[in-house]
Design a protein around this motif. Structure first.
Motif, PDB file in Angstrom:
ATOM      1  N   ILE A 159      16.937  -3.095  52.660  1.00 56.61           N
ATOM      2  CA  ILE A 159      17.279  -2.925  51.240  1.00 56.61           C
ATOM      3  C   ILE A 159      18.603  -3.601  50.924  1.00 56.61           C
ATOM      4  O   ILE A 159      18.733  -4.326  49.929  1.00 56.61           O
ATOM      5  CB  ILE A 159      17.332  -1.423  50.880  1.00 56.61           C
ATOM      6  N   GLN A 160      19.592  -3.370  51.765  1.00 56.85           N
ATOM      7  CA  GLN A 160      20.904  -3.979  51.556  1.00 56.85           C
ATOM      8  C   GLN A 160      20.803  -5.506  51.578  1.00 56.85           C
ATOM      9  O   GLN A 160      21.472  -6.199  50.799  1.00 56.85           O
ATOM     10  CB  GLN A 160      21.885  -3.483  52.620  1.00 56.85           C
ATOM     11  N   THR A 161      19.950  -6.025  52.450  1.00 52.31           N
ATOM     12  CA  THR A 161      19.750  -7.477  52.527  1.00 52.31           C
ATOM     13  C   THR A 161      19.118  -8.015  51.253  1.00 52.31           C
ATOM     14  O   THR A 161      19.548  -9.043  50.707  1.00 52.31           O
ATOM     15  CB  THR A 161      18.860  -7.831  53.733  1.00 52.31           C
TER      16      THR A 161
ATOM     17  N   ILE B 167      18.876  12.099  37.929  1.00 57.11           N
ATOM     18  CA  ILE B 167      19.644  11.818  39.142  1.00 57.11           C
ATOM     19  C   ILE B 167      20.209  13.080  39.768  1.00 57.11           C
ATOM     20  O   ILE B 167      20.232  13.229  40.991  1.00 57.11           O
ATOM     21  CB  ILE B 167      20.797  10.840  38.807  1.00 57.11           C
ATOM     22  N   LYS B 168      20.669  13.992  38.920  1.00 55.64           N
ATOM     23  CA  LYS B 168      21.359  15.215  39.359  1.00 55.64           C
ATOM     24  C   LYS B 168      22.538  14.817  40.235  1.00 55.64           C
ATOM     25  O   LYS B 168      23.415  14.100  39.784  1.00 55.64           O
ATOM     26  CB  LYS B 168      20.382  16.156  40.057  1.00 55.64           C
ATOM     27  N   THR B 169      22.585  15.277  41.485  1.00 59.97           N
ATOM     28  CA  THR B 169      23.672  14.890  42.388  1.00 59.97           C
ATOM     29  C   THR B 169      23.098  14.269  43.659  1.00 59.97           C
ATOM     30  O   THR B 169      23.615  14.465  44.758  1.00 59.97           O
ATOM     31  CB  THR B 169      24.561  16.094  42.737  1.00 59.97           C
ATOM     32  N   SER B 170      22.013  13.515  43.491  1.00 63.23           N
ATOM     33  CA  SER B 170      21.327  12.911  44.633  1.00 63.23           C
ATOM     34  C   SER B 170      21.739  11.448  44.804  1.00 63.23           C
ATOM     35  O   SER B 170      21.491  10.622  43.925  1.00 63.23           O
ATOM     36  CB  SER B 170      19.807  12.983  44.427  1.00 63.23           C
ATOM     37  N   PRO B 171      22.365  11.096  45.925  1.00 70.43           N
ATOM     38  CA  PRO B 171      22.723   9.689  46.159  1.00 70.43           C
ATOM     39  C   PRO B 171      21.494   8.778  46.238  1.00 70.43           C
ATOM     40  O   PRO B 171      21.560   7.612  45.847  1.00 70.43           O
ATOM     41  CB  PRO B 171      23.481   9.727  47.485  1.00 70.43           C
ATOM     42  N   GLU B 172      20.378   9.323  46.718  1.00 68.34           N
ATOM     43  CA  GLU B 172      19.150   8.525  46.780  1.00 68.34           C
ATOM     44  C   GLU B 172      18.652   8.198  45.381  1.00 68.34           C
ATOM     45  O   GLU B 172      18.332   7.035  45.071  1.00 68.34           O
ATOM     46  CB  GLU B 172      18.066   9.273  47.545  1.00 68.34           C
ATOM     47  N   LYS B 173      18.590   9.210  44.509  1.00 62.69           N
ATOM     48  CA  LYS B 173      18.112   8.983  43.149  1.00 62.69           C
ATOM     49  C   LYS B 173      19.087   8.115  42.362  1.00 62.69           C
ATOM     50  O   LYS B 173      18.676   7.317  41.513  1.00 62.69           O
ATOM     51  CB  LYS B 173      17.894  10.322  42.437  1.00 62.69           C
ATOM     52  N   LEU B 174      20.372   8.251  42.646  1.00 64.42           N
ATOM     53  CA  LEU B 174      21.370   7.424  41.974  1.00 64.42           C
ATOM     54  C   LEU B 174      21.177   5.960  42.340  1.00 64.42           C
ATOM     55  O   LEU B 174      21.153   5.086  41.464  1.00 64.42           O
ATOM     56  CB  LEU B 174      22.773   7.892  42.358  1.00 64.42           C
ATOM     57  N   ALA B 175      21.007   5.697  43.627  1.00 63.41           N
ATOM     58  CA  ALA B 175      20.806   4.317  44.082  1.00 63.41           C
ATOM     59  C   ALA B 175      19.498   3.743  43.545  1.00 63.41           C
ATOM     60  O   ALA B 175      19.453   2.597  43.079  1.00 63.41           O
ATOM     61  CB  ALA B 175      20.818   4.273  45.613  1.00 63.41           C
ATOM     62  N   THR B 176      18.441   4.539  43.595  1.00 62.51           N
ATOM     63  CA  THR B 176      17.133   4.075  43.114  1.00 62.51           C
ATOM     64  C   THR B 176      17.169   3.793  41.615  1.00 62.51           C
ATOM     65  O   THR B 176      16.633   2.783  41.146  1.00 62.51           O
ATOM     66  CB  THR B 176      16.040   5.118  43.416  1.00 62.51           C
TER      67      THR B 176
ATOM     68  N   SER C  98      13.409  -4.433  47.100  1.00 61.52           N
ATOM     69  CA  SER C  98      14.351  -3.379  47.488  1.00 61.52           C
ATOM     70  C   SER C  98      13.890  -2.014  46.994  1.00 61.52           C
ATOM     71  O   SER C  98      14.017  -1.005  47.700  1.00 61.52           O
ATOM     72  CB  SER C  98      15.754  -3.695  46.952  1.00 61.52           C
ATOM     73  N   ILE C  99      13.331  -1.968  45.770  1.00 58.79           N
ATOM     74  CA  ILE C  99      12.840  -0.703  45.220  1.00 58.79           C
ATOM     75  C   ILE C  99      11.609  -0.218  45.986  1.00 58.79           C
ATOM     76  O   ILE C  99      11.469   0.975  46.270  1.00 58.79           O
ATOM     77  CB  ILE C  99      12.529  -0.871  43.715  1.00 58.79           C
ATOM     78  N   GLU C 100      10.741  -1.151  46.336  1.00 54.43           N
ATOM     79  CA  GLU C 100       9.576  -0.781  47.150  1.00 54.43           C
ATOM     80  C   GLU C 100      10.011  -0.220  48.498  1.00 54.43           C
ATOM     81  O   GLU C 100       9.457   0.763  48.990  1.00 54.43           O
ATOM     82  CB  GLU C 100       8.679  -2.003  47.358  1.00 54.43           C
ATOM     83  N   GLU C 101      11.016  -0.840  49.081  1.00 56.40           N
ATOM     84  CA  GLU C 101      11.526  -0.378  50.377  1.00 56.40           C
ATOM     85  C   GLU C 101      12.143   1.016  50.257  1.00 56.40           C
ATOM     86  O   GLU C 101      12.041   1.828  51.177  1.00 56.40           O
ATOM     87  CB  GLU C 101      12.565  -1.365  50.908  1.00 56.40           C
ATOM     88  N   MET C 102      12.780   1.301  49.121  1.00 56.95           N
ATOM     89  CA  MET C 102      13.372   2.634  48.917  1.00 56.95           C
ATOM     90  C   MET C 102      12.304   3.716  49.007  1.00 56.95           C
ATOM     91  O   MET C 102      12.551   4.815  49.491  1.00 56.95           O
ATOM     92  CB  MET C 102      14.066   2.711  47.550  1.00 56.95           C
ATOM     93  N   GLY C 103      11.102   3.373  48.561  1.00 53.47           N
ATOM     94  CA  GLY C 103      10.001   4.329  48.605  1.00 53.47           C
ATOM     95  C   GLY C 103       9.416   4.503  49.990  1.00 53.47           C
ATOM     96  O   GLY C 103       8.600   5.404  50.212  1.00 53.47           O
ATOM     97  N   GLU C 104       9.817   3.648  50.930  1.00 44.71           N
ATOM     98  CA  GLU C 104       9.283   3.706  52.293  1.00 44.71           C
ATOM     99  C   GLU C 104      10.225   4.408  53.265  1.00 44.71           C
ATOM    100  O   GLU C 104       9.917   4.537  54.449  1.00 44.71           O
ATOM    101  CB  GLU C 104       9.007   2.275  52.796  1.00 44.71           C
ATOM    102  N   ILE C 105      11.368   4.850  52.770  1.00 44.83           N
ATOM    103  CA  ILE C 105      12.364   5.439  53.665  1.00 44.83           C
ATOM    104  C   ILE C 105      11.901   6.795  54.209  1.00 44.83           C
ATOM    105  O   ILE C 105      11.456   7.663  53.461  1.00 44.83           O
ATOM    106  CB  ILE C 105      13.716   5.611  52.943  1.00 44.83           C
TER     107      ILE C 105
END
Length: 201
Positions: free
Chosen positions: A139-141, A59-68, A120-127
């Motif tokens: 994703i939130q939905t 994750i390091k300090t990445s909000p994207e990786k943390l959420a994923t 939601s995880i698939e959608e994260m990869g489409e951002i």
């Protein structure tokens, strides 16, 4: 002679390899602190930190990786609960008749939750930068829908007396995945906010 010469060298090499491996997998303090601070914004911070701190190096300090990562951890736990419910439902007499209907509803709801988390995880990869707001809203939905399904399952079980260990185990697992999903949604929202307001602390 050769054996006595090689033995200390081999031992030294083994020590160096062990030292390198052990230090390589230790998460840095900055990474774990980032996760701890981020988890404090969730409703269940202790569970959040406990479930995510082991992935600090990733994750390091990445909000994207943390959420994923939070979504993936939640999906894994939800799949496990789904398998458990299916196994329970196939054992005659394990679940009392008065709980059977609620159990069947939970099975469907948790399966729906698995599908929604996957989506939601698939959608994260489409951002991408160009579609961030639209995809993030989707994703939130999806994650909100998963949480609603899990809470609905819990509501169905609340009025039922816990007469067996199986019922207690089921409720415990559903509570856990509900809390994990709640935390994941909070971290997804944090990620959305971080991108929408990059200058905010």
């Amino acid at each position: 002679m050769a054996s006595s010469f090689l033995s200390p060298a081999v031992l030294a090499l083994c020590f160096l390899l062990h030292f390198w491996a052990s230090t390589a997998i230790l998460p840095s303090k900055a990474n774990t602190e980032y996760i701890k601070t981020s988890c404090e914004t969730t409703i269940y911070p202790k569970l959040c930190y406990r479930s995510l701190s082991i992935y600090a190096n990733k994750i390091k300090t990445s909000p994207e990786k943390l959420a994923t990562t939070a979504l993936n951890v939640t999906l894994k736990a939800t799949k496990s609960t789904s398998r458990m419910v299916i196994k329970m439902s196939k054992i005659p007499g394990l679940i009392p008749k008065e709980t059977a209907a609620a159990m069947a509803d939970c099975r469907e709801l948790i399966n729906d939750s698995v599908d929604e988390l996957k989506q939601s995880i698939e959608e994260m990869g489409e951002i991408k930068n160009s579609n961030f707001e639209v995809i993030m809203s989707d994703i939130q939905t999806w994650v909100s829908a998963a949480l609603t399904d899990e809470d609905t399952c819990m509501d169905g079980l609340k009025g039922k007396p816990l007469k067996t260990y199986a019922e207690t185990l089921l409720r415990r697992h559903v509570i856990k995945i509900s809390h994990l999903t709640s935390n994941a949604l909070a971290l997804v929202n944090n990620y959305a906010s971080a991108i929408a307001n990059p200058a905010s602390p």
